[in-house]
Design an enzyme around this catalytic site. Sequence first.
Site, short mmCIF file in Angstrom:
data_model
loop_
_atom_site.label_atom_id
_atom_site.label_comp_id
_atom_site.label_asym_id
_atom_site.label_seq_id
_atom_site.Cartn_x
_atom_site.Cartn_y
_atom_site.Cartn_z
N TYR A 84 4.23 6.99 9.45
CA TYR A 84 3.64 5.62 9.22
C TYR A 84 4.41 4.62 8.65
CZ TYR A 84 -0.80 3.19 8.33
OH TYR A 84 -1.89 2.30 8.68
N LYS A 131 1.75 0.08 15.21
CA LYS A 131 3.42 0.02 15.35
C LYS A 131 3.48 -0.94 16.26
CE LYS A 131 4.42 3.57 12.99
NZ LYS A 131 4.60 3.15 11.68
N HIS A 154 0.80 -1.23 -0.07
CA HIS A 154 -0.02 0.17 -0.30
C HIS A 154 0.84 1.22 -0.04
CE1 HIS A 154 -4.21 -1.74 1.71
NE2 HIS A 154 -3.49 -2.51 0.49
N PRO A 157 -3.39 0.43 19.05
CA PRO A 157 -3.24 0.02 17.70
C PRO A 157 -3.25 1.10 16.74
CG PRO A 157 -5.20 -0.49 18.75
CD PRO A 157 -4.64 0.05 19.80
N TYR A 160 -8.76 5.22 8.35
CA TYR A 160 -9.00 5.47 9.84
C TYR A 160 -10.24 6.57 9.57
CZ TYR A 160 -4.51 3.50 10.60
OH TYR A 160 -3.34 2.66 10.59
C1 PHB Z 1 -5.41 -4.28 11.20
O1 PHB Z 1 -5.26 -4.52 10.01
O2 PHB Z 1 -5.81 -5.15 11.94
C2 PHB Z 1 -4.97 -2.79 11.50
C3 PHB Z 1 -4.65 -1.97 10.83
C4 PHB Z 1 -4.24 -0.70 10.93
C5 PHB Z 1 -4.12 -0.37 12.18
C6 PHB Z 1 -4.62 -1.32 13.19
C7 PHB Z 1 -5.11 -2.53 12.85
O3 PHB Z 1 -3.78 1.00 12.59
#
Ligand code: PHB
Length: 393
Positions: A383, A296, A72, A292, A200
Amino acid sequence: MRTQVAIIGSGPAGLLLSQLLSLQGIDSVILERRSRAYVEGRIRAGVLEQGSVDLLREAKVDERLNREGLVHDGFGLCFAGRTERIDMKKYAKGSVVVYGQTEITKDMIDARLAAGGKIFYEAECTEIKDFDTDNPSVTFTHDGRSQELKCDYVAGCDGYHGVARRSAPQSVLREFERVYPFGWLGVLSQTPPATEEVTYANHERGFALCSMRSLTRSRYYIQVDTDDAVGAWSDDAFWDELRRRLPDNIAEAMVTGPSIEKSIAPLRSFVAEPLRFGTLFLAGDAAHIVPPTGAKGLNLAAADVRVLSRALIARYRDNDASLLERYSEICLDRIWKAERFSWWLTTVTHRFGADAFGHRIQLSELDYMTKSEAGQTMVAENYIGLPFEAPFA
Ligand code: PHB
Ligand code: APR
């Protein structure tokens, strides 16, 4: 029993360390209190920084990752009813790979066992002795009897609830913590992802996240109260709430289906200092926890292991212990930066009570971050993962 490096915990940190050491001819034994099936069944995040991918490649556990990982170049941020994209390629010349941590764990266990690696499952460590000397040892219970593993070094890769950090001298150990007043309810489903990239969302009703494991498997999360019970959330209730928190175009495109896994995880930030106590080293979740948001957790664990494996290799190959001595300082610098980013992304995307002023500030910050070149650069470079300094690059 004797080995060079006793590793407590067969999570991503312990497995990766054992694999990297073994490729350099350094012997280790992994002690894991749970069963192999339990360890392989845990569902966790799935976004890998390029640095983590590089380390998995170096560890020769990248075959399936290369085949199935999704590269990505950007990710989405939704707020005020619209979606903005952070272009990681443009602003940080990098990308991330979406590949489930559960799969990485399975790949590493397979690789270790195929190479004759020693992993004791259902072996709970109860005590770490003499780590203020060059002859530490780990006491563990296996097959109903107490056993001792003598070693040169102990790697505490035993997660937040492990025995390693608890064994550290309390007069030296410092702990820093922030507990957030909410958790994430996560659902895994065999449905095509609603978005092409991880997305997000900040919404008045609370945070939401659209992620994926493959082109046919989705992973979604919504912010819930810490005291919510997972049993109180039916699949339908979850999908309805998720849709409400997403912009219309994403909510309408979303394909729903039965949940394969559903769980609630609390959010916390935590750092222990220092990470070295004589011949005992902490790595991964044993040393730090991130919320989460930003994914990270595994990447930070891999970063610790990058430093610890190189330091141990220098010690055994060149009899140079200087990197081991600096382990704590080197790791903590990067850990605190990842803590800051995870905390920041959490604070701008989640609902903190009925704080209308705070919500307006969040929207303003997100608008600024996604329009300004400097803002997008800050988000993108954190990121994809901050660079490592020599000799760890
Ligand atoms: C996930 O795919 O489980 C996931 C992706 C991004 C995040 C946290 C979890 O920031
Ligand atoms: N004896 C033996 N094993 C133990 C003990 C003990 N006393 N205590 C804990 N363990 C094991 C746990 O059962 C677990 O399998 O240590 C392991 C720690 O693994 P993780 O919790 O996965 O921690 P880590 O390897 O640091 O992973 C870091 O991956 O697991 C995720 O959320 C985590 O993203 C983070 C990253």
